[in-house]
Design an enzyme around this catalytic site. Structure first.
Site, mmCIF file in Angstrom:
data_model
loop_
_atom_site.group_PDB
_atom_site.id
_atom_site.type_symbol
_atom_site.label_atom_id
_atom_site.label_comp_id
_atom_site.label_asym_id
_atom_site.label_seq_id
_atom_site.Cartn_x
_atom_site.Cartn_y
_atom_site.Cartn_z
ATOM 1 N N GLU A 196 -23.812 1.333 -68.679
ATOM 2 C CA GLU A 196 -24.905 2.221 -68.262
ATOM 3 C C GLU A 196 -24.512 3.698 -68.434
ATOM 4 O O GLU A 196 -25.321 4.517 -68.862
ATOM 5 C CB GLU A 196 -25.298 1.913 -66.811
ATOM 6 C CG GLU A 196 -26.001 0.561 -66.700
ATOM 7 C CD GLU A 196 -26.338 0.159 -65.276
ATOM 8 O OE1 GLU A 196 -27.513 0.107 -64.923
ATOM 9 O OE2 GLU A 196 -25.397 -0.100 -64.503
ATOM 10 N N GLU A 244 -24.894 -7.990 -64.310
ATOM 11 C CA GLU A 244 -25.176 -7.887 -62.871
ATOM 12 C C GLU A 244 -25.916 -9.082 -62.291
ATOM 13 O O GLU A 244 -25.765 -9.404 -61.112
ATOM 14 C CB GLU A 244 -25.994 -6.616 -62.574
ATOM 15 C CG GLU A 244 -25.210 -5.328 -62.644
ATOM 16 C CD GLU A 244 -25.083 -4.784 -64.058
ATOM 17 O OE1 GLU A 244 -24.575 -3.668 -64.194
ATOM 18 O OE2 GLU A 244 -25.479 -5.471 -65.019
#
Length: 725
Positions: A119, A139
């Site tokens: 990210e 995730e």
């Protein structure tokens, strides 16, 4: 140049005007809050300095970043850690400082760029990577969604279908694929990575290369009409494959918000929904499983002795049946040289044929090249005698569950194997002391209990006796890790940890059926709870022969708390043996598809008349919740005994054993973790009530009674367990 002990970043400005910011937090440069704040500080410093034209972000020692520090999630869930206000990192730092910077930044990616690591990289204005780097957003494996803008940037870089696939499956892509997708801008050899990134960053600042803000990219996004179809299809898939999980659907909602209402709205929804998921039971359970799996190798009195595992090069497997051939497959897939021994030519051919078939199925699925197949199969050699056992480092015996046969094999092994050779058995229920009774090698006898099919199932029970040397345990745990299994060290008793903990599972189901519950309703409720299949479908799969043999061991060893049912023996008399005969509790067609059998009733009625049990109308109307509790609370009860006797070192090991050995749903955190979510008092009172109605099978054990009286959890270490270890 500033670095922090807790993990942080370093900043170095070169003569070329490029600021190199390196993330440092061994072993995988995870992004703790300390690291993130240090990264922000380094960025701000680089932006303020007049001698800096551009920025390169990288990770120390060949790893970009393995993602957000998972221990911090646990801290946030337990209220032990304080986080900055929600959205501070995602919007204020990553979006409004890093991505909106007046100076361009390039991510130089080697090793890992996972989760928060990727990210951060996606907020840079270009990404360069090595061929072997792994990039992904895993995730969802933890019951969460990406929380630093990943749900918004990934679809804009690679398009919706691939972005959703990467997030929903949690599977990373290698550098080369990332390049073909547009996730990275170039593939660079590791030794040239930093210099290429510096040049690229300067090229952007001089406008020789495009300055791209991922969040504003739209060229990869599908039209709204196409996007809606993609989301509709993805939702249907998720509901089918993971009916009990909410977070994959939440992920789809968040991505869709960004596509429909714009990236800022998507970022805000990501922040909001991430907070809700972080404090939900699913995430707590999956994070518990994550740490429990990594903690199985920590064994007091073994792993803390500082022993280095010996190198195991050559392994012999005795028996080429389903288990032996599966074990041999697993070993050669991890580059071990293997000898497979059988008693005659016919059996040996069949065993070698099974290993070949296992590998060929990987070639068919495209998981293995024909060249790799040839290389792998060349590591296997078939033999009919012990002559070539002179230089083996480890033997794994995998013959049928026959005590005298196993005893004879171990006597022979002592004669033919070198004195340092590890002597392991794959028995699933027989006491190891009994197997090695006629040998003098007790210190090197150990259980290596694989689960069927051995080359697929992820668990390895490492069974130690009171006399097994710590070095031998350390060696087998190391082999377990090398063959990509999760090793759980357990003590020696009938059934060890997994089979012992789960023997009441089948017996509770049979008890309920004799008292009037429809077996198909039980299977449906248990499947809905999240098990791969219900107990009756499982008995059909493993076969009645195995079910009777293992059940017999438990009846013999724990007579006070077993339920003996004649249903299976009666069916076996009629040549029903489960799936292999196309008739068991279900009927099977040629494609192994099952359907209920109306004839089953007559066997149940006959067994009932033999046991003198009458139908209890109350039980015939049980809700799914009651069925689940009546089948799983006896499992919890037995798990408590396993813990109290010191057979398992810690409750978390039993959680992993149940998840990986029996398919207990990981999003419920394992048997003990799930039990603690319901409370020891509640479980005790239910078992106590049923034991008055239906007998000693349900009687709560002393450990459970003690926990309920104290109102404490089942998982915390107890005085009882400690004294037995």
């Amino acid at each position: 140049m500033a670095t922090q002990v807790k993990g942080g970043t370093t900043l170095e400005v070169g003569a070329d005007g490029v600021a190199l910011i390196a993330i440092i937090n061994p072993p995988v440069n995870s992004l703790s809050f300390d690291v993130l704040f240090s990264l922000k500080e380094s960025y701000e410093q680089a932006l303020l300095r007049e001698d800096v034209k551009a920025i390169v972000v990288t990770g120390a020692r060949g790893k970009f970043s393995g993602g957000f520090d998972i221990t911090a999630f646990g801290g946030l869930q337990g209220g032990k850690a304080v986080e900055p206000r929600p959205g501070y990192i995602s919007i204020d730092v990553i979006t409004d400082i890093f991505e909106a910077a007046r100076k361009p930044a390039v991510a130089a990616i080697d090793g890992l760029a996972l989760g928060g690591g990727l990210e951060v990289a996606m907020a840079c204005h270009a990404r360069l990577s090595t061929k072997t780097a792994q990039l992904g957003l895993p995730e969802l494996q933890l019951g969460l969604i990406p929380g630093f803008g990943g749900t918004q940037r990934l679809p804009r870089l690679v398009g919706l279908p691939k972005a959703l696939e990467m997030m929903l499956t949690s599977k990373p892509v290698k550098g080369e694929e990332a390049f073909s997708l547009g996730l990275v801008d170039a593939i660079i050899p590791p030794e040239e990575l930093i210099s290429a990134a510096r040049k690229w960053a300067l090229d952007i600042s001089e406008r020789r290369k495009p300055w791209i803000i991922s969040l504003h990219k739209t060229d990869k996004l599908e039209s709204l009409a196409d996007a809606r179809e993609i989301f509709k299809f993805a939702r249907a898939q998720v509901r089918k494959q993971a009916p009990n999980l909410k977070h994959p659907l939440v992920c789809l909602d968040v991505v869709e918000t960004g596509v429909v209402s714009g990236p800022r709205a998507g970022l805000r929804k990501e922040i909001e929904d991430f907070q809700v998921l972080l404090h939900a039971d699913t995430s707590k359970s999956l994070i518990h499983i994550f740490f429990a799996q990594r903690g199985t190798t920590k064994v007091p009195g073994v792993s803390d002795l500082g022993l280095t595992p010996r190198r195991i090069n050559k392994v012999a497997v005795i028996g080429g049946g389903l288990m032996g051939s599966g074990i041999a497959t697993t070993l050669i897939l991890s580059n071990y040289s293997v000898i497979l021994k059988e008693v005659n030519e016919k059996f040996l051919e069949a065993g070698l044929g099974r290993v070949k078939a296992n590998l060929q199925s990987q070639v068919r699925k495209g998981k293995m090249t024909p060249e790799k197949f040839e290389r792998t199969i060349s590591l296997l050699k078939g033999v009919l005698d012990y002559e070539s056992f002179k230089d083996v480092d480890m033997v794994i015996e995998a013959v049928i569950e026959n005590i005298s046969l196993k005893q004879q094999i171990f006597v022979d092994l002592e004669k033919y194997c070198p004195p340092r050779c590890i002597l392991a058995t794959n028995t699933s229920t027989i006491d190891l002391d009994l197997i090695g009774e006629k040998t003098k090698s007790h210190d090197r006898i150990i259980g290596a209990h694989f689960f069927s099919p051995a080359h697929v199932m992820p668990l390895l029970e490492v069974v130690r006796t009171k006399r097994t040397a710590p070095r031998v345990i350390v060696d087998l745990v190391d082999v377990g890790k090398r063959i990509k299994k999760t090793p759980v060290v357990v003590g020696n008793c009938t059934g060890f940890a997994v089979n012992r903990m789960f023997f009441p599972y089948t017996q509770a189901a049979l008890l309920l059926v004799e008292h009037g519950v429809d077996p198909y309703l039980i299977d449906r409720a248990i499947s809905k709870f999240g098990m791969p299949m219900g107990p009756f479908r499982l008995i059909d799969l493993v076969g009645f022969g195995v079910a009777i043999a293992t059940g017999g061991q438990f009846v013999q060893n724990f007579p006070d708390r077993t339920f003996k049912s004649m249903i299976i023996p009666l069916m076996q008399e009629d040549k029903r043996a489960g799936e292999t005969t196309q008739k068991g509790f279900y009927l099977y067609d040629k494609n192994r598809k099952s359907k209920p059998d109306p004839e089953l009733k007559k066997y149940i009625e006959k067994a009932r008349s033999m046991s003198g049990i009458s139908v209890d109308p109350k039980l015939a109307k049980l809700s799914d919740k009651d069925l689940i509790e009546m089948i799983f609370f006896p499992v919890v009860n037995e798990a408590c005994r396993v813990l109290a006797e010191g057979i398992a070192v810690k409750a978390a090991d039993l959680d992993i054993a149940g998840v990986m050995g029996m398919g207990f749903p990981p999003y419920r955190g394992g048997v003990m973790f799930w039990a603690d979510s319901l409370g020891s008092k509640y479980i005790y009172s239910r078992l106590e009530e049923w034991s008055k109605l239906y007998g000693g099978f349900f009687k709560p054990c002393a450990y459970l009674a003690e926990r309920a009286a104290q109102g404490s959890t089942l998982s915390s270490p107890s005085v009882v367990a400690k004294s037995r270890l």
